[in-house]
Design a protein around this motif. Structure first.
Motif, short mmCIF file in Angstrom:
data_model
loop_
_atom_site.label_atom_id
_atom_site.label_comp_id
_atom_site.label_asym_id
_atom_site.label_seq_id
_atom_site.Cartn_x
_atom_site.Cartn_y
_atom_site.Cartn_z
N HIS A 1 0.80 -1.23 0.00
CA HIS A 1 0.00 0.00 0.00
C HIS A 1 0.83 1.28 0.00
O HIS A 1 0.24 2.36 -0.06
CB HIS A 1 -0.93 0.02 1.21
N THR A 2 2.11 1.21 0.12
CA THR A 2 3.03 2.34 0.31
C THR A 2 2.77 3.01 1.66
O THR A 2 1.65 2.95 2.18
CB THR A 2 2.98 3.41 -0.79
N ALA A 3 3.80 3.62 2.21
CA ALA A 3 3.66 4.29 3.51
C ALA A 3 2.61 5.40 3.44
O ALA A 3 1.77 5.53 4.32
CB ALA A 3 5.01 4.85 3.95
N ALA A 4 2.63 6.18 2.36
CA ALA A 4 1.65 7.27 2.21
C ALA A 4 0.23 6.72 2.06
O ALA A 4 -0.72 7.32 2.55
CB ALA A 4 2.01 8.13 1.00
N GLY A 5 0.08 5.58 1.40
CA GLY A 5 -1.23 4.98 1.21
C GLY A 5 -1.84 4.40 2.48
O GLY A 5 -3.05 4.16 2.54
N LEU A 6 -1.02 4.18 3.50
CA LEU A 6 -1.51 3.65 4.77
C LEU A 6 -1.99 4.73 5.74
O LEU A 6 -2.73 4.43 6.68
CB LEU A 6 -0.42 2.80 5.44
N ILE A 7 -1.57 5.96 5.52
CA ILE A 7 -1.92 7.06 6.44
C ILE A 7 -3.43 7.21 6.51
O ILE A 7 -4.12 7.27 5.50
CB ILE A 7 -1.24 8.37 6.01
N GLY A 8 -3.93 7.23 7.75
CA GLY A 8 -5.37 7.38 7.98
C GLY A 8 -6.12 6.06 8.06
O GLY A 8 -7.28 6.04 8.43
N ARG A 9 -5.47 4.94 7.72
CA ARG A 9 -6.11 3.62 7.77
C ARG A 9 -6.17 3.13 9.22
O ARG A 9 -5.24 3.35 10.00
CB ARG A 9 -5.34 2.61 6.93
N GLN A 10 -7.25 2.45 9.56
CA GLN A 10 -7.39 1.87 10.89
C GLN A 10 -6.70 0.51 10.93
O GLN A 10 -6.77 -0.27 9.97
CB GLN A 10 -8.84 1.69 11.27
N VAL A 11 -6.04 0.25 12.06
CA VAL A 11 -5.33 -1.00 12.26
C VAL A 11 -5.54 -1.48 13.69
O VAL A 11 -5.95 -0.72 14.57
CB VAL A 11 -3.81 -0.84 11.99
N VAL A 12 -5.23 -2.75 13.92
CA VAL A 12 -5.23 -3.32 15.27
C VAL A 12 -3.80 -3.73 15.58
O VAL A 12 -3.18 -4.50 14.83
CB VAL A 12 -6.17 -4.55 15.38
N VAL A 13 -3.26 -3.18 16.68
CA VAL A 13 -1.90 -3.48 17.11
C VAL A 13 -1.94 -3.93 18.58
O VAL A 13 -2.89 -3.62 19.30
CB VAL A 13 -0.98 -2.25 16.97
N ASN A 14 -0.92 -4.65 19.01
CA ASN A 14 -0.83 -5.08 20.41
C ASN A 14 -0.11 -4.02 21.22
O ASN A 14 1.01 -4.21 21.67
CB ASN A 14 -0.10 -6.42 20.51
N ALA A 15 -0.77 -2.88 21.42
CA ALA A 15 -0.15 -1.74 22.09
C ALA A 15 -0.40 -1.72 23.59
O ALA A 15 0.32 -1.08 24.33
CB ALA A 15 -0.66 -0.43 21.49
N GLY A 16 -1.43 -2.40 24.04
CA GLY A 16 -1.74 -2.40 25.47
C GLY A 16 -1.09 -3.57 26.18
O GLY A 16 -0.78 -4.58 25.58
N ILE A 17 -0.89 -3.43 27.47
CA ILE A 17 -0.30 -4.49 28.27
C ILE A 17 -1.19 -4.73 29.49
O ILE A 17 -1.62 -3.79 30.14
CB ILE A 17 1.12 -4.11 28.75
N SER A 18 -1.45 -5.99 29.77
CA SER A 18 -2.20 -6.34 30.97
C SER A 18 -1.44 -7.45 31.68
O SER A 18 -0.42 -7.92 31.21
CB SER A 18 -3.62 -6.80 30.61
N ALA A 19 -1.98 -7.91 32.80
CA ALA A 19 -1.34 -8.98 33.56
C ALA A 19 -1.28 -10.28 32.76
O ALA A 19 -0.42 -11.12 32.99
CB ALA A 19 -2.08 -9.20 34.87
N THR A 20 -2.18 -10.43 31.81
CA THR A 20 -2.21 -11.66 31.01
C THR A 20 -1.46 -11.53 29.69
O THR A 20 -1.42 -12.48 28.92
CB THR A 20 -3.67 -12.07 30.72
N GLY A 21 -0.90 -10.38 29.38
CA GLY A 21 -0.14 -10.21 28.15
C GLY A 21 -0.57 -9.02 27.33
O GLY A 21 -1.18 -8.08 27.85
N ALA A 22 -0.26 -9.06 26.06
CA ALA A 22 -0.56 -7.95 25.15
C ALA A 22 -2.06 -7.82 24.93
O ALA A 22 -2.79 -8.80 24.90
CB ALA A 22 0.13 -8.17 23.81
N VAL A 23 -2.50 -6.57 24.78
CA VAL A 23 -3.91 -6.28 24.56
C VAL A 23 -4.05 -5.57 23.21
O VAL A 23 -3.42 -4.54 22.99
CB VAL A 23 -4.46 -5.36 25.67
N PRO A 24 -4.85 -6.13 22.30
CA PRO A 24 -5.04 -5.48 21.01
C PRO A 24 -5.73 -4.12 21.16
O PRO A 24 -6.65 -3.99 21.96
CB PRO A 24 -5.94 -6.45 20.24
N GLN A 25 -5.28 -3.14 20.40
CA GLN A 25 -5.84 -1.80 20.41
C GLN A 25 -6.08 -1.35 18.97
O GLN A 25 -5.24 -1.59 18.11
CB GLN A 25 -4.88 -0.80 21.07
#
Length: 90
Positions: A16-40
């Protein structure tokens, strides 16, 4: 309906090129809890519009995610998997 495609950062930029991805929604494992990574859910942002302390050559793209009551910049690395969301007619 919302669908998602799992990609690495490198694959996403190639497709998609870097410019083509700007503004697109994604799910990343940015959160952390006691049980591990939390998708955000976040939005890909333009690197030029961000204040980045140290640029990492292994970073494919930057995602802005909301954690608790604040916003955070999350780095998606070239070999890291994430989900690129897409909205399609049901």
């Amino acid at each position: 309906m919302i669908t998602g495609k799992t990609l690495t950062g490198h694959e996403a930029v190639e497709l998609h090129t870097a410019a083509g991805l700007i503004g697109r929604q994604v799910v990343v494992n940015a959160g952390i809890s006691a049980t591990g990574a939390v998708p955000q859910v976040g939005v890909v942002v333009a690197q030029d519009n961000c204040f980045i302390d140290v640029e990492n050559p292994n970073t494919a793209l930057y995602v802005e995610v909301e954690l608790v009551d604040d916003w955070m910049l999350y780095e998606v690395f070239n070999d890291e998997h994430f989900v690129l969301l897409d909205e399609v007619a049901a």
